[in-house]
Each structure stands twice: as structure tokens, then as C-alpha cells.
Design an enzyme around this catalytic site. Sequence first.
Site, mmCIF file in Angstrom:
data_model
loop_
_atom_site.group_PDB
_atom_site.id
_atom_site.type_symbol
_atom_site.label_atom_id
_atom_site.label_comp_id
_atom_site.label_asym_id
_atom_site.label_seq_id
_atom_site.Cartn_x
_atom_site.Cartn_y
_atom_site.Cartn_z
ATOM 1 C CB CYS A 86 -1.069 -0.166 1.015
ATOM 2 S SG CYS A 86 -2.386 1.048 0.782
ATOM 3 C CG HIS A 181 -2.944 -3.492 3.907
ATOM 4 N ND1 HIS A 181 -1.922 -2.547 4.623
ATOM 5 C CD2 HIS A 181 -3.756 -2.623 3.275
ATOM 6 C CE1 HIS A 181 -1.979 -1.462 4.441
ATOM 7 N NE2 HIS A 181 -3.150 -1.158 3.490
ATOM 8 C CD GLU A 183 0.093 -5.470 6.023
ATOM 9 O OE1 GLU A 183 0.186 -6.144 4.988
ATOM 10 O OE2 GLU A 183 -0.289 -4.458 6.079
HETATM 11 N N1 GLN Z 1 -3.509 6.341 1.241
HETATM 12 C C1 GLN Z 1 -2.195 6.119 1.769
HETATM 13 C C2 GLN Z 1 -1.243 6.756 1.170
HETATM 14 O O1 GLN Z 1 -1.331 7.621 0.259
HETATM 15 C C3 GLN Z 1 -2.037 4.441 1.622
HETATM 16 C C4 GLN Z 1 -3.014 3.906 2.470
HETATM 17 C C5 GLN Z 1 -2.533 2.533 3.127
HETATM 18 O O2 GLN Z 1 -1.083 2.329 3.291
HETATM 19 N N2 GLN Z 1 -3.438 1.440 3.628
HETATM 20 O O3 GLN Z 1 -0.062 6.539 1.523
#
Ligand code: GLN
Length: 202
Positions: A86, A181, A183
Site C-alpha cells: 500500500c 495488505h 499482513e
Molecule cells: N492512502 C495512503 C497513502 O497515500 C495509503 C494507505 C495505506 O497504506 N493503507 O499513502
Amino acid sequence: MAGKPGDGLRVGVLALQGDVREHLAVLRELGADAVSVRRPQELDTVGGLVIPGGESSVIDKLSRLFGMAAPLRARIAGGMPVYGTCAGLIMLADTVLDAIAGQQSLGGLDVAVRRNAFGNQNDSFETDLAIPELGEPPVHAVFIRAPVVESVGARARVLAALPDGRVVAVEQGNLLGTSFHPEVTGEHRFHARFLERVRATS
Ligand code: GLN
């Protein structure tokens, strides 16, 4: 008895911001000696690094503030295996779309990633993804204000896409990135894949 994928491997989780503990837990379950990494001296001691989910603009700011951005770029260029989830995927992308003013990534993955790509309504959702490289069962993927990979350059490879074709997992050499994710769902196959890379390079 067969060992675990991480047995004997020392790896780090970048611990500037985000869901660090969850990654440490998965890596330790897989047998790795997993440690938090905040300083360049700590980075020197690990053979691979996970960059967690969180907020990429904050991870970016703190990595520069802590003098970590340049050492991280150097290790990535030197072939250290890195897995980004992410916000971590955003940090690994060569190009970040919808970044905040001044936001930088570390780069390494030949992709353009759009932050918060699912808008407000689909902010967070879960779905099952068939990923041929990982075999059965499908991956139960949790997306939280997730990015999508909008374009994939010649050096990167798509690992997974949503049914509508939007790319949500990519790989390039020793770099691996997922929009979602693993994890938080007990899914260990991405971390195991990362640890196999660490073993192959150490
Ligand atoms: N929206 C977040 C960002 O721009 C990422 C979200 C996440 O890691 N769950 O970094």
C-alpha cells in the site's frame, strides 16, 4: 523437517510510520529475525526490508528527516529485496500520481501508481484475487485507501489485477509491491516470496 522460508534471515520493517507490528509478526512467524528499521545503521544490518502500509506522504517526510531516503535508495539500487504494501508500494513507485505537493518516492519499480485510487465510496473493501504465481487458494485482499498501478513499464511485471483489469500487485527483480495488505489477513505467501528473495541474495 523442512525449515521455514525465513529461517536464519535478518530482515527489517521500515518503522517510521504505519502498520509495522503486523509485518514484524508475519516475518517472525515465517522464521525470520525481523527488526524495526529507523536509522541508516539499522538498515545496514538487514538483508531485506518491508515498507508497511500507512501514509506515504508521512513515510516520505520522515524518511528524509531521519536521513533514511538516500541510504534506502542506495540499497534498492544495490539489489536489496524490498516488499512494499500500500503506502510501501507508493514509496517504491518511480512515479506517484495524486501525490501531495513536494511528495517524493524512493522509486525502483518501473510503474506509475495513483494514490487513493478508489475514491471515497470504495475507500476500503475486500476481495479474493486469483494469483497464478501463488497458486491456490486465491488471496483474500484487503484494500484500505489503496493505490492502483496505473501504468506498468517494461521492466516491471504484473502479479495481480482486479476483475476490471486494474493492477494491484507488481514485481520487478527483487522488488515486490501490493496495493493491499496481506499482513492483516494471515496471508503469508507474499512475505514468503520476499524472504525467498532475501535468501537468494544473501
Ligand atoms: N492512502 C495512503 C497513502 O497515500 C495509503 C494507505 C495505506 O497504506 N493503507 O499513502
